[in-house]
Design a protein around this motif. Structure first.
Motif, PDB file in Angstrom:
ATOM      1  N   LEU A 138       0.827  -1.206   0.000  1.00 47.02           N
ATOM      2  CA  LEU A 138       0.000   0.000   0.000  1.00 47.02           C
ATOM      3  C   LEU A 138       0.862   1.257   0.000  1.00 47.02           C
ATOM      4  CD1 LEU A 138      -2.905  -0.699   2.524  1.00 47.02           C
ATOM      5  CD2 LEU A 138      -3.169   0.057   0.152  1.00 47.02           C
ATOM      6  N   ARG A 139       0.374   2.271  -0.670  1.00 46.59           N
ATOM      7  CA  ARG A 139       0.986   3.585  -0.575  1.00 46.59           C
ATOM      8  C   ARG A 139       0.710   4.182   0.804  1.00 46.59           C
ATOM      9  NH1 ARG A 139      -1.290   5.711  -6.470  1.00 46.59           N
ATOM     10  NH2 ARG A 139      -0.298   4.037  -7.682  1.00 46.59           N
ATOM     11  N   PRO A 140       1.518   5.138   1.250  1.00 42.87           N
ATOM     12  CA  PRO A 140       1.206   5.816   2.512  1.00 42.87           C
ATOM     13  C   PRO A 140      -0.211   6.385   2.495  1.00 42.87           C
ATOM     14  CG  PRO A 140       3.410   6.398   1.785  1.00 42.87           C
ATOM     15  CD  PRO A 140       2.782   5.604   0.664  1.00 42.87           C
ATOM     16  N   ARG A 141      -0.925   6.155   3.548  1.00 40.72           N
ATOM     17  CA  ARG A 141      -2.333   6.525   3.708  1.00 40.72           C
ATOM     18  C   ARG A 141      -3.256   5.704   2.814  1.00 40.72           C
ATOM     19  NH1 ARG A 141      -3.767   8.264   8.219  1.00 40.72           N
ATOM     20  NH2 ARG A 141      -5.646   9.160   7.282  1.00 40.72           N
ATOM     21  N   GLY A 142      -2.729   4.633   2.224  1.00 35.54           N
ATOM     22  CA  GLY A 142      -3.576   3.734   1.456  1.00 35.54           C
ATOM     23  C   GLY A 142      -4.584   3.045   2.347  1.00 35.54           C
ATOM     24  N   LEU A 143      -5.672   2.588   1.753  1.00 38.30           N
ATOM     25  CA  LEU A 143      -6.823   2.072   2.494  1.00 38.30           C
ATOM     26  C   LEU A 143      -6.785   0.551   2.573  1.00 38.30           C
ATOM     27  CD1 LEU A 143      -9.633   2.842   3.780  1.00 38.30           C
ATOM     28  CD2 LEU A 143     -10.602   2.394   1.504  1.00 38.30           C
ATOM     29  N   LEU A 144      -7.019   0.026   3.764  1.00 42.30           N
ATOM     30  CA  LEU A 144      -7.174  -1.413   3.986  1.00 42.30           C
ATOM     31  C   LEU A 144      -8.624  -1.706   4.346  1.00 42.30           C
ATOM     32  CD1 LEU A 144      -5.899  -4.278   4.426  1.00 42.30           C
ATOM     33  CD2 LEU A 144      -5.710  -3.640   6.853  1.00 42.30           C
ATOM     34  N   LEU A 145      -9.212  -2.706   3.669  1.00 40.00           N
ATOM     35  CA  LEU A 145     -10.563  -3.163   3.958  1.00 40.00           C
ATOM     36  C   LEU A 145     -10.523  -4.664   4.192  1.00 40.00           C
ATOM     37  CD1 LEU A 145     -12.474  -1.224   1.134  1.00 40.00           C
ATOM     38  CD2 LEU A 145     -12.448  -0.650   3.566  1.00 40.00           C
ATOM     39  N   VAL A 146     -10.870  -5.095   5.401  1.00 37.68           N
ATOM     40  CA  VAL A 146     -10.879  -6.513   5.766  1.00 37.68           C
ATOM     41  C   VAL A 146     -12.252  -6.839   6.318  1.00 37.68           C
ATOM     42  CG1 VAL A 146      -9.868  -8.314   7.209  1.00 37.68           C
ATOM     43  CG2 VAL A 146      -8.421  -6.466   6.330  1.00 37.68           C
ATOM     44  N   SER A 147     -12.887  -7.892   5.795  1.00 34.34           N
ATOM     45  CA  SER A 147     -14.163  -8.302   6.373  1.00 34.34           C
ATOM     46  C   SER A 147     -14.052  -9.720   6.914  1.00 34.34           C
ATOM     47  CB  SER A 147     -15.302  -8.206   5.353  1.00 34.34           C
ATOM     48  OG  SER A 147     -15.345  -9.327   4.494  1.00 34.34           O
ATOM     49  N   THR A 148     -14.748  -9.961   8.022  1.00 32.14           N
ATOM     50  CA  THR A 148     -14.808 -11.279   8.641  1.00 32.14           C
ATOM     51  C   THR A 148     -16.253 -11.568   9.044  1.00 32.14           C
ATOM     52  OG1 THR A 148     -14.514 -10.550  10.940  1.00 32.14           O
ATOM     53  CG2 THR A 148     -12.502 -10.915   9.645  1.00 32.14           C
ATOM     54  N   ARG A 149     -16.479 -12.795   9.434  1.00 33.56           N
ATOM     55  CA  ARG A 149     -17.759 -13.097  10.073  1.00 33.56           C
ATOM     56  C   ARG A 149     -17.871 -12.301  11.382  1.00 33.56           C
ATOM     57  NH1 ARG A 149     -16.692 -18.979   8.358  1.00 33.56           N
ATOM     58  NH2 ARG A 149     -18.174 -19.287   6.661  1.00 33.56           N
ATOM     59  N   PRO A 150     -19.089 -12.154  11.917  1.00 36.00           N
ATOM     60  CA  PRO A 150     -19.270 -11.408  13.176  1.00 36.00           C
ATOM     61  C   PRO A 150     -18.819 -12.245  14.371  1.00 36.00           C
ATOM     62  CG  PRO A 150     -21.368 -12.248  12.419  1.00 36.00           C
ATOM     63  CD  PRO A 150     -20.378 -12.576  11.336  1.00 36.00           C
ATOM     64  N   TYR A 151     -17.509 -12.371  14.527  1.00 38.77           N
ATOM     65  CA  TYR A 151     -16.987 -13.352  15.461  1.00 38.77           C
ATOM     66  C   TYR A 151     -17.236 -13.017  16.923  1.00 38.77           C
ATOM     67  CZ  TYR A 151     -14.779 -16.294  11.940  1.00 38.77           C
ATOM     68  OH  TYR A 151     -14.557 -17.160  10.908  1.00 38.77           O
ATOM     69  N   ASP A 152     -17.427 -11.758  17.269  1.00 36.67           N
ATOM     70  CA  ASP A 152     -17.747 -11.469  18.664  1.00 36.67           C
ATOM     71  C   ASP A 152     -19.038 -12.191  19.073  1.00 36.67           C
ATOM     72  OD1 ASP A 152     -15.695  -9.645  18.046  1.00 36.67           O
ATOM     73  OD2 ASP A 152     -16.374  -8.286  19.614  1.00 36.67           O
ATOM     74  N   ASP A 153     -20.030 -12.163  18.202  1.00 31.17           N
ATOM     75  CA  ASP A 153     -21.281 -12.868  18.478  1.00 31.17           C
ATOM     76  C   ASP A 153     -21.092 -14.382  18.391  1.00 31.17           C
ATOM     77  OD1 ASP A 153     -22.534 -10.402  18.720  1.00 31.17           O
ATOM     78  OD2 ASP A 153     -23.171 -10.395  16.622  1.00 31.17           O
ATOM     79  N   LEU A 154     -20.349 -14.834  17.391  1.00 30.87           N
ATOM     80  CA  LEU A 154     -20.184 -16.268  17.184  1.00 30.87           C
ATOM     81  C   LEU A 154     -19.361 -16.913  18.299  1.00 30.87           C
ATOM     82  CD1 LEU A 154     -19.564 -16.207  13.332  1.00 30.87           C
ATOM     83  CD2 LEU A 154     -21.645 -16.915  14.516  1.00 30.87           C
ATOM     84  N   LEU A 155     -18.397 -16.185  18.839  1.00 29.37           N
ATOM     85  CA  LEU A 155     -17.606 -16.722  19.948  1.00 29.37           C
ATOM     86  C   LEU A 155     -18.461 -16.892  21.206  1.00 29.37           C
ATOM     87  CD1 LEU A 155     -14.308 -14.722  19.410  1.00 29.37           C
ATOM     88  CD2 LEU A 155     -14.500 -17.215  19.416  1.00 29.37           C
ATOM     89  N   ARG A 156     -19.468 -16.066  21.337  1.00 28.89           N
ATOM     90  CA  ARG A 156     -20.366 -16.185  22.482  1.00 28.89           C
ATOM     91  C   ARG A 156     -21.307 -17.375  22.309  1.00 28.89           C
ATOM     92  NH1 ARG A 156     -22.988 -11.698  21.825  1.00 28.89           N
ATOM     93  NH2 ARG A 156     -24.723 -12.703  20.745  1.00 28.89           N
ATOM     94  N   ASP A 157     -21.826 -17.553  21.100  1.00 27.95           N
ATOM     95  CA  ASP A 157     -22.863 -18.565  20.876  1.00 27.95           C
ATOM     96  C   ASP A 157     -22.306 -19.904  20.397  1.00 27.95           C
ATOM     97  OD1 ASP A 157     -24.663 -16.569  21.544  1.00 27.95           O
ATOM     98  OD2 ASP A 157     -25.014 -16.000  19.454  1.00 27.95           O
ATOM     99  N   ARG A 158     -21.151 -19.895  19.747  1.00 25.81           N
ATOM    100  CA  ARG A 158     -20.529 -21.097  19.180  1.00 25.81           C
ATOM    101  C   ARG A 158     -21.542 -21.967  18.438  1.00 25.81           C
ATOM    102  NH1 ARG A 158     -16.106 -23.307  23.596  1.00 25.81           N
ATOM    103  NH2 ARG A 158     -15.202 -21.278  24.098  1.00 25.81           N
ATOM    104  N   PRO A 159     -22.074 -21.469  17.334  1.00 28.91           N
ATOM    105  CA  PRO A 159     -23.071 -22.248  16.592  1.00 28.91           C
ATOM    106  C   PRO A 159     -22.457 -23.521  16.021  1.00 28.91           C
ATOM    107  CG  PRO A 159     -22.319 -20.383  15.305  1.00 28.91           C
ATOM    108  CD  PRO A 159     -21.739 -20.194  16.678  1.00 28.91           C
ATOM    109  N   ALA A 160     -23.294 -24.511  15.816  1.00 28.70           N
ATOM    110  CA  ALA A 160     -22.850 -25.783  15.249  1.00 28.70           C
ATOM    111  C   ALA A 160     -23.105 -25.877  13.756  1.00 28.70           C
ATOM    112  CB  ALA A 160     -23.564 -26.941  15.948  1.00 28.70           C
ATOM    113  N   SER A 161     -23.865 -24.913  13.195  1.00 28.73           N
ATOM    114  CA  SER A 161     -24.191 -24.983  11.774  1.00 28.73           C
ATOM    115  C   SER A 161     -24.639 -23.617  11.294  1.00 28.73           C
ATOM    116  CB  SER A 161     -25.290 -26.015  11.518  1.00 28.73           C
ATOM    117  OG  SER A 161     -26.495 -25.619  12.159  1.00 28.73           O
TER     118      SER A 161
END
Length: 258
Positions: A138-161
């Motif tokens: 990236l150039r200086p001040r270049g933009l980073l965009l990273v998306s993930t699953r909503p893991y704060d919620d998933l870590l609490r609920d630990r869904p099986a499916s």
């Protein structure tokens, strides 16, 4: 989960990946529009370092950006270029590990790592290596965009499916047949990693056939990932939620330090 295992997972999925979506072409445009709004500039040089079959890369190219796509899966990268050509777009793609990007320093104005790709890296060392590479290209001040699953919620609920997704109903039907996609999750004892079984059921002539693919993820919470991003040389690190951005996952936004 080894690099070869992740590559195999996506090589095997490449031909069927679009069937995850009820309408893949609509998702391309919707996700491209949402990411373009975050970039906020016209025609910038963008690297999608986990481009898959092109969902985000093609969407951004449709918005006029100069997009390069890389993916660990050679088959996915090849398909992304083919799908872009189908829409009369030029999309340069290559197979590459995000921990070792084949580009010179400061080449891009934005780097995208979307659709829960970074959590395939299962240790802080590997995640830091990938983020450092994103910072390097990236150039200086270049933009980073990273998306993930909503893991704060998933870590609490630990869904099986996950709920089943059905493709092939109504206007999106392919030859009148349906595909059902869902996942089973098997959480490790550490409570952070999980093995994923990815099921696709294909209807043909009244019968069903099944494909199962397996991989492993690291459920990175928002604070932890933000900390890793800051350690890699990014500033102005923050999270934007789907209700704000219109993107389907929580989106980390940061700038490369000057």
């Amino acid at each position: 989960m080894s690099e070869a295992s992740v590559r195999h997972f996506y090589d095997e999925l490449a031909d069927d990946y679009h069937l995850i979506y009820p309408d893949w072409d609509a998702s391309i445009r919707r996700q491209g529009d949402a990411l373009d709004a975050q970039i906020g500039q016209d025609r910038v040089a963008v690297l999608d370092c986990s481009c898959g079959i092109g969902t985000q890369a093609i969407g951004l190219a449709l918005r006029g950006h100069r997009v390069t796509g890389t993916d660990l899966s050679p088959r996915a990268a090849v398909r992304a270029a083919r799908e872009a050509a189908r829409l009369s777009l030029s999309l340069c793609t290559a197979a590459a590990d995000m921990r070792s990007l084949p580009f010179t320093d400061g080449r891009f104005e934005a780097v995208v790592c979307a659709d829960n790709s970074l959590p395939h890296l299962l240790t802080e060392q590997d995640a830091h290596a990938a983020l450092a590479e994103m910072r390097r290209v990236l150039r200086p001040r270049g933009l980073l965009l990273v998306s993930t699953r909503p893991y704060d919620d998933l870590l609490r609920d630990r869904p099986a499916s996950t709920p089943p997704q059905v493709q092939g109903i109504g206007d999106c039907a392919d030859d009148g047949e349906r595909t059902v996609t869902f996942q089973l999750w098997h959480w490790h004892d550490d409570g952070e990693h999980y093995d994923l079984e990815h099921f696709q059921l294909f209807e043909a002539a009244g019968d069903w056939r099944v494909k199962v693919r397996r991989t492993t993820y690291w459920a990175l919470g928002r604070d932890r990932l933000a900390g890793l991003v800051a350690e890699a040389g990014f500033v102005d690190v923050g999270w934007r939620m789907p209700e704000e951005t219109g993107f389907f996952q929580p989106l980390l936004v940061a700038r490369a330090a000057e």
